[in-house]
Design a protein around this motif. Structure first.
Motif, PDB file in Angstrom:
ATOM      1  N   LEU A  38      10.138  10.847 -17.011  1.00 55.62           N
ATOM      2  CA  LEU A  38      10.660   9.716 -16.239  1.00 55.62           C
ATOM      3  C   LEU A  38      11.442   8.856 -17.227  1.00 55.62           C
ATOM      4  N   MET A  39      12.744   9.002 -17.206  1.00 56.11           N
ATOM      5  CA  MET A  39      13.573   8.339 -18.208  1.00 56.11           C
ATOM      6  C   MET A  39      14.140   7.002 -17.713  1.00 56.11           C
ATOM      7  N   ASP A  40      14.218   6.861 -16.394  1.00 56.35           N
ATOM      8  CA  ASP A  40      14.895   5.670 -15.879  1.00 56.35           C
ATOM      9  C   ASP A  40      14.366   5.335 -14.486  1.00 56.35           C
ATOM     10  N   SER A  41      14.577   4.113 -14.090  1.00 56.27           N
ATOM     11  CA  SER A  41      14.103   3.692 -12.766  1.00 56.27           C
ATOM     12  C   SER A  41      14.802   4.456 -11.646  1.00 56.27           C
ATOM     13  N   SER A  42      15.999   4.954 -11.933  1.00 52.50           N
ATOM     14  CA  SER A  42      16.747   5.657 -10.878  1.00 52.50           C
ATOM     15  C   SER A  42      16.065   6.961 -10.465  1.00 52.50           C
ATOM     16  N   TYR A  43      15.185   7.498 -11.327  1.00 48.08           N
ATOM     17  CA  TYR A  43      14.465   8.723 -10.947  1.00 48.08           C
ATOM     18  C   TYR A  43      13.527   8.449  -9.771  1.00 48.08           C
ATOM     19  N   LEU A  44      13.024   7.197  -9.734  1.00 46.33           N
ATOM     20  CA  LEU A  44      11.902   6.924  -8.835  1.00 46.33           C
ATOM     21  C   LEU A  44      12.286   6.947  -7.357  1.00 46.33           C
ATOM     22  N   GLU A  45      13.505   6.550  -7.043  1.00 46.53           N
ATOM     23  CA  GLU A  45      13.916   6.490  -5.634  1.00 46.53           C
ATOM     24  C   GLU A  45      13.682   7.838  -4.962  1.00 46.53           C
ATOM     25  N   SER A  46      14.138   8.870  -5.637  1.00 43.36           N
ATOM     26  CA  SER A  46      13.965  10.208  -5.088  1.00 43.36           C
ATOM     27  C   SER A  46      12.509  10.666  -5.199  1.00 43.36           C
ATOM     28  N   LEU A  47      11.884  10.355  -6.341  1.00 41.42           N
ATOM     29  CA  LEU A  47      10.503  10.801  -6.554  1.00 41.42           C
ATOM     30  C   LEU A  47       9.532  10.150  -5.572  1.00 41.42           C
ATOM     31  N   MET A  48       9.877   8.965  -5.126  1.00 41.65           N
ATOM     32  CA  MET A  48       9.000   8.280  -4.160  1.00 41.65           C
ATOM     33  C   MET A  48       9.272   8.733  -2.727  1.00 41.65           C
ATOM     34  N   GLY A  49      10.209   9.655  -2.591  1.00 40.02           N
ATOM     35  CA  GLY A  49      10.441  10.255  -1.278  1.00 40.02           C
ATOM     36  C   GLY A  49      11.410   9.499  -0.401  1.00 40.02           C
ATOM     37  N   PHE A  50      12.320   8.764  -1.023  1.00 39.78           N
ATOM     38  CA  PHE A  50      13.305   8.037  -0.222  1.00 39.78           C
ATOM     39  C   PHE A  50      14.623   8.817  -0.199  1.00 39.78           C
ATOM     40  N   GLY A  51      14.683   9.723   0.752  1.00 42.90           N
ATOM     41  CA  GLY A  51      15.923  10.436   1.065  1.00 42.90           C
ATOM     42  C   GLY A  51      16.700  10.975  -0.123  1.00 42.90           C
ATOM     43  N   SER A  52      16.113  11.944  -0.797  1.00 41.13           N
ATOM     44  CA  SER A  52      16.809  12.489  -1.960  1.00 41.13           C
ATOM     45  C   SER A  52      18.108  13.181  -1.551  1.00 41.13           C
ATOM     46  N   LEU A  53      18.202  13.619  -0.305  1.00 38.40           N
ATOM     47  CA  LEU A  53      19.428  14.292   0.141  1.00 38.40           C
ATOM     48  C   LEU A  53      20.355  13.358   0.919  1.00 38.40           C
TER      49      LEU A  53
ATOM     50  N   ASP B 148       0.836  -1.210   0.000  1.00 41.77           N
ATOM     51  CA  ASP B 148       0.000   0.000   0.000  1.00 41.77           C
ATOM     52  C   ASP B 148       0.863   1.250   0.000  1.00 41.77           C
ATOM     53  N   ASP B 149       1.907   1.222   0.813  1.00 42.72           N
ATOM     54  CA  ASP B 149       2.810   2.372   0.895  1.00 42.72           C
ATOM     55  C   ASP B 149       3.479   2.630  -0.456  1.00 42.72           C
ATOM     56  N   ALA B 150       3.964   1.548  -1.083  1.00 39.32           N
ATOM     57  CA  ALA B 150       4.624   1.687  -2.392  1.00 39.32           C
ATOM     58  C   ALA B 150       3.639   2.219  -3.427  1.00 39.32           C
ATOM     59  N   ARG B 151       2.419   1.675  -3.410  1.00 37.04           N
ATOM     60  CA  ARG B 151       1.391   2.103  -4.362  1.00 37.04           C
ATOM     61  C   ARG B 151       1.060   3.579  -4.165  1.00 37.04           C
ATOM     62  N   GLU B 152       0.919   3.959  -2.910  1.00 36.13           N
ATOM     63  CA  GLU B 152       0.592   5.341  -2.567  1.00 36.13           C
ATOM     64  C   GLU B 152       1.687   6.304  -3.061  1.00 36.13           C
ATOM     65  N   ARG B 153       2.919   5.907  -2.814  1.00 37.79           N
ATOM     66  CA  ARG B 153       4.037   6.767  -3.225  1.00 37.79           C
ATOM     67  C   ARG B 153       4.115   6.864  -4.741  1.00 37.79           C
ATOM     68  N   LEU B 154       3.879   5.748  -5.423  1.00 36.36           N
ATOM     69  CA  LEU B 154       3.924   5.778  -6.893  1.00 36.36           C
ATOM     70  C   LEU B 154       2.795   6.641  -7.451  1.00 36.36           C
ATOM     71  N   SER B 155       1.639   6.534  -6.836  1.00 37.21           N
ATOM     72  CA  SER B 155       0.510   7.294  -7.363  1.00 37.21           C
ATOM     73  C   SER B 155       0.675   8.790  -7.116  1.00 37.21           C
ATOM     74  N   GLN B 156       1.547   9.144  -6.191  1.00 33.81           N
ATOM     75  CA  GLN B 156       1.756  10.571  -5.910  1.00 33.81           C
ATOM     76  C   GLN B 156       2.856  11.191  -6.758  1.00 33.81           C
ATOM     77  N   VAL B 157       3.502  10.369  -7.579  1.00 29.42           N
ATOM     78  CA  VAL B 157       4.595  10.913  -8.400  1.00 29.42           C
ATOM     79  C   VAL B 157       4.014  11.814  -9.482  1.00 29.42           C
ATOM     80  N   GLU B 158       4.484  13.035  -9.514  1.00 26.47           N
ATOM     81  CA  GLU B 158       4.056  13.979 -10.550  1.00 26.47           C
ATOM     82  C   GLU B 158       5.311  14.580 -11.149  1.00 26.47           C
ATOM     83  N   VAL B 159       5.547  14.260 -12.397  1.00 35.15           N
ATOM     84  CA  VAL B 159       6.799  14.691 -12.994  1.00 35.15           C
ATOM     85  C   VAL B 159       6.599  14.808 -14.505  1.00 35.15           C
ATOM     86  N   ASP B 160       7.407  15.642 -15.123  1.00 33.84           N
ATOM     87  CA  ASP B 160       7.293  15.803 -16.580  1.00 33.84           C
ATOM     88  C   ASP B 160       7.920  14.635 -17.313  1.00 33.84           C
TER      89      ASP B 160
END
Lengths: 506, 367
Positions: A233-248, A219-231
């Motif tokens: 998405l070229m690669d899976s590596s974008y998603l880690e940050s977009l899903m809110g996993f410690g971009s910094l 559910d958490d993964a689904r929720e985070r994916l559904s909240q991704v709003e971006v122009d």
């Protein structure tokens, strides 16, 4: 005709909810309007193809629209145009309206949908579909007509193993999914599709095994994916940050792998995987610090030898991050910690070095990192030459010039080799960052500084939870049950599958 | 607590966080402090105090169990009423701030004294407080995970004490009876009790426990573990130095370690001082967390992160004073007595009030 149309639509069922874009809908404008819109949208691009032809008796026009090379023209001819001729004949025959099952069979395409939104039509065109516009009908038919699926499945390049499977993912998510299904042959393997990127409209697949992956994690993964709003998405590596996993955070909080066997193994342990169309790497969640030291080959070797290698990797990690800082701290502040037999050579080697130890270490690290970065971007053979020139010639020259101590060179070399013992390049990046931070701490405040940085690192790691699973697990919280796959890899024994490794709330 | 705490703390983490909070303050100087009063019986006094403290910890855990989903920033208001409850929390909060500052200052002073003479103590104090703030912001689940990792990091070094223990002279531990009058033994016991400051942090961890039924076992186990280490270290120091020499050694535990040589390190005591930072942060952070939650308890509109940052800022300002280590130690001795009496009397009072509530049938809202 409309009646027949309604029946056909009824047969085709509802549109795929996964492809429901969040973009504003653009209404249909009739045959000419739709065609004009598509022509205008694509600006008469040379790969934008329209095949127009008329229906027999009453002269209705039909246009098949597709993007060349994304869609396969011969497949369109075979699966769309030829059946369309039969469809036309049937439509004109008086019996047609009473024979909807026949209509369903006429188009031999495996996937067919009705489009009532021109924005969606545009998206499908860019995804390799062909659009069928029929004069007199407002909705548009879309048939799947993907061209060649890209490169063939090949062997892994970044995660090579001596033993075990060799297959690697490709850039097509459908093929990657099939590779996973070959490994996990159960209907409990669930796949949920998302479309992301307003400009790229990239297909993203969330994969998990029902009843093994905890519901709240999915559910958490689904929720985070559904909240991704971006122009884009070229690669899976974008998603880690977009899903809110410690971009910094410098710590990787997702596992990237090109190996289907590794993804399958993780899915069977209760994790979730994410495939992104166009990316040859799957994203596996959640992962922890311990996972940074594991490779796919660990599961195909003997238990004890794997355990030894894993222990060496952990040791290499600490040497790679801390050894330069330790050198600076000991030489600058705390000679007394070293045994006397070692103190004298260390001091004698330092004689005549013009820089303070901290600057000496910093300069060497900088040179080595520049050299490493330079060699990475060069072709293999040239890169090797640069490595030899940098490693041997430059190192020798620096020592002869009396700019750095030979002991430091040894420490830097051990640190560098230690970083190469890391299983993936993302961990090498982490090692670099930690090395500089620890060097700063050690240079300013000796061992206290090093310890302070390590404490900060541990606190940071302790505060991380990925999909509800603590990052420091199985060390903190201590989980003896999970220790069988931390440094020690337990031998395989007969027991029912289905790990509870990812219980949440711990 | 605005919402139900997620049960995320394991029983072992409960043990490591309680024992981690205890270790930081006592272990370095405990043998000297106790032996100066209790003489050769110091290790027995430490053992006795530990057993008593273990019993008191059981009572503290029992109090926490009366309010399974509330911490000590909430239940005092239920037991004492809103005004008296806030007054008590103010005193408790000030005590937490003092303990946090004292922990940082003592460690900073020791570092300056032994290793980095040129560096002002406040530099170390600032580092400790900054790290403590980080740990506090990780909240209880993150903080307990950190304390567990710190436990694994620092405990192995304590084991090095085994080496001098085998070299010490056990005659120094005898005679046990009649060596000192009872009054001196009591003084020694009071001095030893300071090493148990902070066990009450369990009041803040308890609501997050996964297995509350076995909490008593782990809480008292934590204190017994600390007691075991304290007793062992004290006995080793007495055996190794003898009473006369021990009385003039400022940090006997470190001095014991300074004699040990291993392959790569000649001075384990220096290494111990570095690694001990992780335990110091556990204690300082626990007190900063306590102060933050109590401040929040007094005014529920305060945000946790901002309150923690504000309090640590305040502590940073207070820390920018080079307090000589001897002054800090003298203050800590006085503080230890106050701390013990305040916590134990509060504990007994709250237990009494909680039993009265139960008798009236007015159990806590959670029940």
């Amino acid at each position: 005709m409309d009646n027949l149309w309604d029946k056909i639509i009824g047969l085709f069922g509802e549109a795929d909810p996964a492809n429901n874009n969040q973009q504003p809908e653009i209404r249909m404008r009739g045959y000419k309007g739709n065609l004009a819109f598509l022509r205008e949208t694509f600006g008469n691009a040379h790969d934008f193809c329209v095949r127009e032809f008329r229906l027999g008796g009453d002269g209705h026009k039909v246009s098949v629209v597709y993007i060349n090379h994304l869609a396969d023209p011969s497949r369109i001819a075979e699966e769309v145009i030829m059946p369309m001729a039969s469809f036309i004949n049937m439509a004109e025959s008086p019996q047609a309206k009473s024979r909807p099952p026949l209509a369903k069979q006429l188009l031999s395409s495996s996937d067919l949908k009705e489009i009532t939104d021109l924005k969606q039509a545009e998206t499908l065109l860019l995804d390799g579909w062909a659009l069928i516009l029929i004069e007199g009908l407002n909705p548009v038919l879309a048939v799947v007509a993907h061209a060649s699926p890209g490169r063939a499945v090949s062997t892994a390049e970044t995660e090579t193993t001596i033993f075990g499977p060799k297959q690697a993912f490709v850039e097509t998510s459908a093929i990657n999914l099939a590779l996973l299904r070959q490994k996990i042959k159960t209907s409990k393997l669930k796949v949920e599709a998302f479309t992301m990127g307003t400009k790229t409209t990239t297909k993203v697949l969330l994969i998990y095994i029902d009843e093994i992956a905890p519901d709240n994690m999915v559910d958490d993964a689904r929720e985070r994916l559904s909240q991704v709003e971006v122009d884009e998405l070229m690669d899976s590596s974008y998603l880690e940050s977009l899903m809110g996993f410690g971009s910094l955070s410098p710590f990787p909080q997702a596992l990237y792998t090109e190996r289907p066997d590794r993804v399958a193994g993780n899915l069977l342990e209760g994790r979730v995987a994410i495939l992104v169309d166009g990316s040859p790497e799957a994203l596996v969640l959640p992962v922890g610090f311990a996972d940074l030291f594991q490779v796919a080959g660990d599961y195909y070797g003997r238990s004890l030898s794997v355990t030894l290698v894993r222990a060496l990797r952990v040791l290499a990690f600490f040497l790679a991050t801390t050894l330069p800082a330790l050198y600076a701290a000991l030489v600058s502040f705390n000679y007394e910690i070293l045994p006397t037999d070692l103190t004298i050579p260390v001091a004698s080697f330092r004689t005549g070095i013009p820089f303070p130890p901290a600057i000496e270490v910093f300069l060497m690290l900088l040179i080595v990192d520049i050299l490493q970065e330079g060699a990475t971007r060069l072709p293999t053979k040239v890169g090797q030459t640069v490595g030899v020139v940098g490693g041997f010639v430059l190192g020798q020259a620096i020592i002869q010039a009396g700019l750095v101590s030979p002991l430091l060179l040894i420490a830097i070399a051990i640190s560098l080799i230690g970083s190469f013992a890391m299983p993936n390049y993302r961990v090498i990046g982490l090692v670099r960052i930690l090395r500089y931070a620890l060097l700063l701490g050690g240079s300013v405040l000796s061992g206290v500084g090093i310890m302070a940085v390590w404490v900060a690192i541990i606190i940071h790691m302790a505060s991380i939870e990925v999909l509800g699973v603590p990052y420091l697990r199985p060390l903190a919280p201590l989980r003896m049950a999970s220790m069988g796959d931390f440094i020690y890899r337990r031998p395989y024994i007969n027991k029912p599958t289905g790990s509870k490794d990812n219980e949440q709330g711990t | 607590m605005n919402k139900e705490p997620k049960p995320s703390v394991t029983s072992f983490q409960y043990l490591t966080v309680i024992s981690g909070v205890l270790f930081a303050n006592g272990i370095m100087s405990l043998p000297r402090v106790v032996a100066s009063d209790a003489g050769r019986s110091a290790w027995l006094v430490v053992l006795a105090v530990g057993l008593v403290m273990s019993g008191i910890t059981l009572l503290a855990d029992k109090l926490a169990s009366e309010f399974p989903s509330q911490d000590a920033a909430e239940w005092p208001k239920l037991l004492l009423g809103p005004i008296l409850g806030r007054v008590w929390m103010s005193v408790y909060g000030l005590r937490a701030i003092a303990l946090c500052l004292l922990t940082a200052q003592l460690y900073a002073g020791n570092l300056s004294l032994r290793l980095l003479h040129e560096t002002p103590t406040y530099v170390f104090a600032i580092i400790i407080l900054t790290l403590s703030l980080m740990a506090v912001l990780a909240r209880i689940p993150g903080f307990t995970r950190y304390s567990e990792a710190a436990f694994f990091l620092s405990m192995p070094l304590i084991l090095f004490v085994v080496i001098p223990f085998t070299k010490g002279n056990s005659v120094h531990l005898l005679p046990l009876i009649g060596d000192k009058p009872a009054e001196d033994l009591f003084k020694g016991a009071l001095a030893a009790s300071y090493s148990y400051s902070g066990f009450d942090f369990l009041w803040f961890v308890y609501p997050y426990l996964q297995h509350k039924a076995s909490s008593k076992l782990w809480a008292s186990g934590a204190v017994l573990l600390a007691t075991g280490v304290y007793t062992f270290v004290t006995a080793t120091a007495v055996m190794f130095f003898g009473i006369e020499k021990l009385n003039i050694i400022f940090l006997p535990t470190l001095s014991i370690l300074s004699g040990i040589e291993v392959v790569f390190f000649e001075r384990i005591d220096s290494l111990m001082m570095f690694v001990w930072l992780s335990t110091i942060v556990t204690t300082a952070a626990s007190q900063l967390y306590t102060a933050t939650r109590l401040t929040q308890g007094m005014s529920s509109r305060l945000s946790f992160a901002k309150t923690a940052a504000l309090l640590s800022g305040l502590l940073l300002i207070m820390a920018i004073n080079d307090i000589p280590i001897r002054q800090a130690v003298a203050f800590s001795d006085m503080f230890g007595v106050f701390d013990l009496s305040f916590i134990i009397s509060s504990l007994l009072l709250f237990l009494f009030l909680a039993s009265l509530r139960k008798g009236k049938g007015g159990t806590s809202p959670e029940k």
